[in-house]
Motif scaffolding. Structure first.
Motif, PDB file in Angstrom:
ATOM      1  N   SER A  90       0.853  -1.203   0.000  1.00 55.61           N
ATOM      2  CA  SER A  90       0.000   0.000   0.000  1.00 55.61           C
ATOM      3  C   SER A  90       0.886   1.250   0.000  1.00 55.61           C
ATOM      4  N   ASP A  92       0.850   5.360   0.795  1.00 53.47           N
ATOM      5  CA  ASP A  92       0.171   6.533   1.364  1.00 53.47           C
ATOM      6  C   ASP A  92       0.917   7.784   0.899  1.00 53.47           C
ATOM      7  N   MET A  95       0.319  11.087   4.131  1.00 51.56           N
ATOM      8  CA  MET A  95       0.742  11.109   5.531  1.00 51.56           C
ATOM      9  C   MET A  95       1.873  12.118   5.761  1.00 51.56           C
ATOM     10  N   CYS A 106       3.742   0.434   2.774  1.00 49.55           N
ATOM     11  CA  CYS A 106       3.621  -0.633   3.766  1.00 49.55           C
ATOM     12  C   CYS A 106       3.340  -1.968   3.072  1.00 49.55           C
ATOM     13  N   LYS A 115      -2.173  -7.403   5.138  1.00 49.06           N
ATOM     14  CA  LYS A 115      -2.403  -7.012   6.531  1.00 49.06           C
ATOM     15  C   LYS A 115      -2.616  -8.192   7.473  1.00 49.06           C
ATOM     16  N   CYS A 121       6.645  -0.552   7.244  1.00 46.75           N
ATOM     17  CA  CYS A 121       6.331   0.668   6.496  1.00 46.75           C
ATOM     18  C   CYS A 121       7.614   1.481   6.328  1.00 46.75           C
ATOM     19  N   GLU A 146      -6.440  -2.626  10.667  1.00 42.14           N
ATOM     20  CA  GLU A 146      -6.901  -2.055   9.389  1.00 42.14           C
ATOM     21  C   GLU A 146      -6.037  -0.864   8.972  1.00 42.14           C
ATOM     22  N   ASN A 147      -5.718   0.013   9.950  1.00 39.99           N
ATOM     23  CA  ASN A 147      -5.051   1.267   9.583  1.00 39.99           C
ATOM     24  C   ASN A 147      -3.673   1.420  10.216  1.00 39.99           C
ATOM     25  N   ASP A 148      -2.818   2.107   9.470  1.00 37.77           N
ATOM     26  CA  ASP A 148      -1.478   2.420   9.975  1.00 37.77           C
ATOM     27  C   ASP A 148      -1.565   3.677  10.845  1.00 37.77           C
ATOM     28  N   LEU A 149      -1.983   3.465  12.106  1.00 34.94           N
ATOM     29  CA  LEU A 149      -2.106   4.590  13.038  1.00 34.94           C
ATOM     30  C   LEU A 149      -1.069   4.424  14.155  1.00 34.94           C
ATOM     31  N   ASN A 152      -0.902   1.486  16.613  1.00 29.89           N
ATOM     32  CA  ASN A 152      -0.663   0.150  16.030  1.00 29.89           C
ATOM     33  C   ASN A 152       0.793  -0.067  15.636  1.00 29.89           C
TER      34      ASN A 152
END
Lengths: 167, 461
Positions: A90, A92, A95, A106, A115, A121, A146-149, A152
């Motif tokens: 993926s 982004d 960001m 990622c 995932k 990443c 689910e998300n690259d936050l 996490n």
């Protein structure tokens, strides 16, 4: 569209009700041949709009080609850096700033569905040299999220990873 | 003019007369080959350009290879180039035909494109696309989902998106972006799609494809009729519309309901081209526009131009009667939401696509995309254009041309631009004397095609 002259001719049959309007406001069934001034103005505007649209289209085409060129280099960089020839990576582009040309890529650290494994990443930017760009750092993201936050993430590394993992 | 120059020109005419039919045949073959390539490769299996679909073109499998961006874009470019050449030849042929009419002597290019030749080419292109898979858009699955929501699940498609029937066989094919979006199409179209539901998903898909094909055939027949009635060459007119790559590959290939809307639009124009004006015909024309708007609201923009041009009671009465009937049926079937066209239009006007000129201009000025203020500016621009066109129509400008300009302006100022939106003005552009409309429509289409080409410049791996 022909220009309408200032002098009006008779109204068509059945349209006498418009007589009380000033001549320049009365409806016409057929356009009169005028000096062509209106046609010229309209055509000039159309050409200008056409030039604007053509310029915007070409600019966007070049911009998209530039993005593709960068993304190809980013994918190659990710694969080279991790040693994994994976396809589900993926990207982004926002960001690190929407127009910064800095991307975060990622992908899984081991084979599996997207995932379903721990992801690595990489923050990548800089000029494309030999088909690749520079990795400035990165982090790991836990599997099955689910998300690259930030909550996490773990194992942040390099200058780009500073301050991006929970303390 | 000297005898030498005259004989030189005569020789050039004879040479081009000899070459024109061969060139036209070559261009036609290129168009057919490009369409066949897209369809056969599209039938080969998973492709980013072919939406996930039930297998309807399995019998074509194995002939082509998986359709990638590169092959598709080259085929699209070949189509566009061949079409441009045919448009030029058709224009010259129509001049040739005009000279035949005037002098009973064959013009230099009259034989290059005959009526039969044009019809065979258009039919071949449309049938090739008809037998193949759905191309480039998931919209047709949304149409089927809305129909199934109403018939199979007792849900109002004006209140729920296809996500409400998540277990239904069609739900897996609906585009991800549209799963939560209620229908924006008119109640007439929704009701027209209901009888296809008992056929199952595959049957309904063929039904939708057939509807699009028949609508296209009807539109072309009416283009022919209108062109003839308005003194244009009907062969050139149907060729410009029916062989248009965006019309064939995007419009018909995606079985878009825009073709049904365009059929109603051309029915309305056709009713107004009679030599003797008749109140009944004009009322019928206005009713046809309303019927089209009850399929897809955009076509309603024709009404003010028709009314201003006619300045009679008949089109107003036709509009009101059709509107009352449509509203009654829409309300009975779907409640107030079924006739709340304004809400649906407002919602769709907020969408932004990467192909819209608004987005491209935003990028040109260094902005990341379209902002709310841009929506307002575009709306204001559109209102100004429509006001100018209405004024020109009031002062005698052709209402059909004004309607074409209005449809073109709507698509160019829209932040949500799709290929089939820039087809709307085309059938009107070929039957109007103001050739700037045709030039502008084709130029906008060419820019749209050009904007698709970035994967050709740097292929994404």
């Amino acid at each position: 569209m022909n220009d309408s002259p200032a002098i009006e001719t008779a109204l068509p049959a059945g349209e006498e009700r418009w007589r009380r309007l000033p001549p320049w406001l009365r409806p016409r069934t057929v356009e009169l041949r005028g000096s062509g001034q209106m046609w010229l103005i309209e055509t000039t505007l159309l050409v200008l709009v056409g030039v604007l649209l053509a310029t915007a289209t070409v600019n966007d085409l070049v911009r998209e080609a530039g993005i593709n060129h960068r993304l190809i280099a980013d994918l190659k960089t990710w694969r080279q850096y991790t040693g994994h020839d994976y396809h589900n990576i993926s990207v982004d582009q926002e960001m690190l700033g929407a127009s910064s040309q800095r991307e975060v890529l990622c992908g899984n650290t081991s084979p599996g569905a997207p995932k379903s494994r721990t992801q690595i990443c990489l923050a990548i930017w800089g000029p494309v040299v030999n088909g690749m760009r520079t990795v400035h750092g990165g982090w790991y993201v836990r599997a099955h999220v689910e998300n690259d936050l930030p909550p996490n993430r773990y194992g942040c590394f390099g200058p780009a990873g500073q301050g991006r993992c929970p303390e | 003019m000297s005898v030498a120059i005259q004989s030189e020109r005569g020789a050039a005419h004879v040479r081009s007369e000899r070459w024109a039919p061969a060139l036209a045949t070559l261009l036609a073959l290129l168009l057919v080959a490009a369409a066949a390539e897209i369809v056969l490769d599209g039938a080969a299996g998973i492709s980013p350009l072919i939406p996930k679909s039930p297998e309807i073109a399995g019998w074509l499998e194995g002939i082509g290879e998986r359709l990638g961006y590169r092959v598709f874009l080259i085929a699209l470019l070949v189509s566009t180039g061949a079409y441009a050449g045919l448009v030029v030849l058709a224009g010259r042929a129509s001049i040739g035909r005009a000279s035949v009419d005037r002098a009973s002597v064959a013009g230099p290019h009259a034989g290059a494109i005959s009526k039969r030749w044009a019809i065979v080419l258009i039919a071949a292109l449309q049938l090739i696309v008809f037998v193949g898979p759905i191309l480039l858009s998931t919209d047709v699955f949304s149409y089927i989902a809305y129909a199934r929501m109403g018939v199979e699940h007792g849900l109002n498609p004006y209140l729920h998106g296809p996500v409400a029937i998540a277990g239904d066989p069609v739900s897996t094919y609906v585009g991800h972006d549209w799963e939560r979006v209620a229908t924006a199409y008119g109640p007439l179209y929704t009701l027209l799609s209901y009888p296809l539901v008992p056929l199952g998903v595959v049957g309904a898909l063929w039904g939708m494809k057939l509807e699009a094909l028949l609508a296209s055939a009807g539109t072309l027949a009416l283009v022919w009729r209108c062109a003839r009635a308005r003194g244009f060459d009907p062969v050139a007119a149907i060729l410009v519309v029916g062989a248009n790559p965006l019309y064939v590959i995007y419009g018909l290939g995606g079985a878009h309901n825009d073709l049904i809307m365009m059929l109603a639009m051309m029915a309305a124009v056709s009713l107004t081209v009679a030599s003797t004006p008749s109140g009944r015909r004009e009322a019928g024309a206005a009713a046809a526009v309303v019927a089209g708007a009850l399929v897809k609201a955009t076509v309603a923009v024709l009404l003010p131009f028709m009314i201003v041009s006619r300045r009679r009671l008949a089109p107003i009465l036709g509009t009101l009667a059709a509107l009352a009937l449509g509203a009654l049926i829409g309300y009975a079937a779907f409640g107030i939401h079924g006739i709340d066209v304004v809400a649906a239009l407002n919602r769709d006007a907020a969408f932004v696509s990467t192909d819209s000129f608004a987005t491209e201009i935003a990028h040109l000025f260094g902005k990341p995309g379209v902002f709310p203020i841009d929506h307002d500016l575009l709306k204001a621009g559109l209102v100004l254009i429509l006001a100018h066109l209405l004024w020109r129509t009031w002062r005698g400008y052709d209402w059909v041309a004004a309607s074409g300009w209005a449809l073109l302006a709507i698509s160019v100022t829209s932040t949500w631009l799709l290929a089939w939106y820039i087809l709307w003005p085309l059938p009107l552009a070929v039957i109007t004397r103001d050739r700037r409309l045709l030039a502008a429509t084709l130029a906008v289409q060419a820019l749209f095609v050009a904007h698709q080409l970035s994967p050709l410049l740097v292929p994404v791996q």
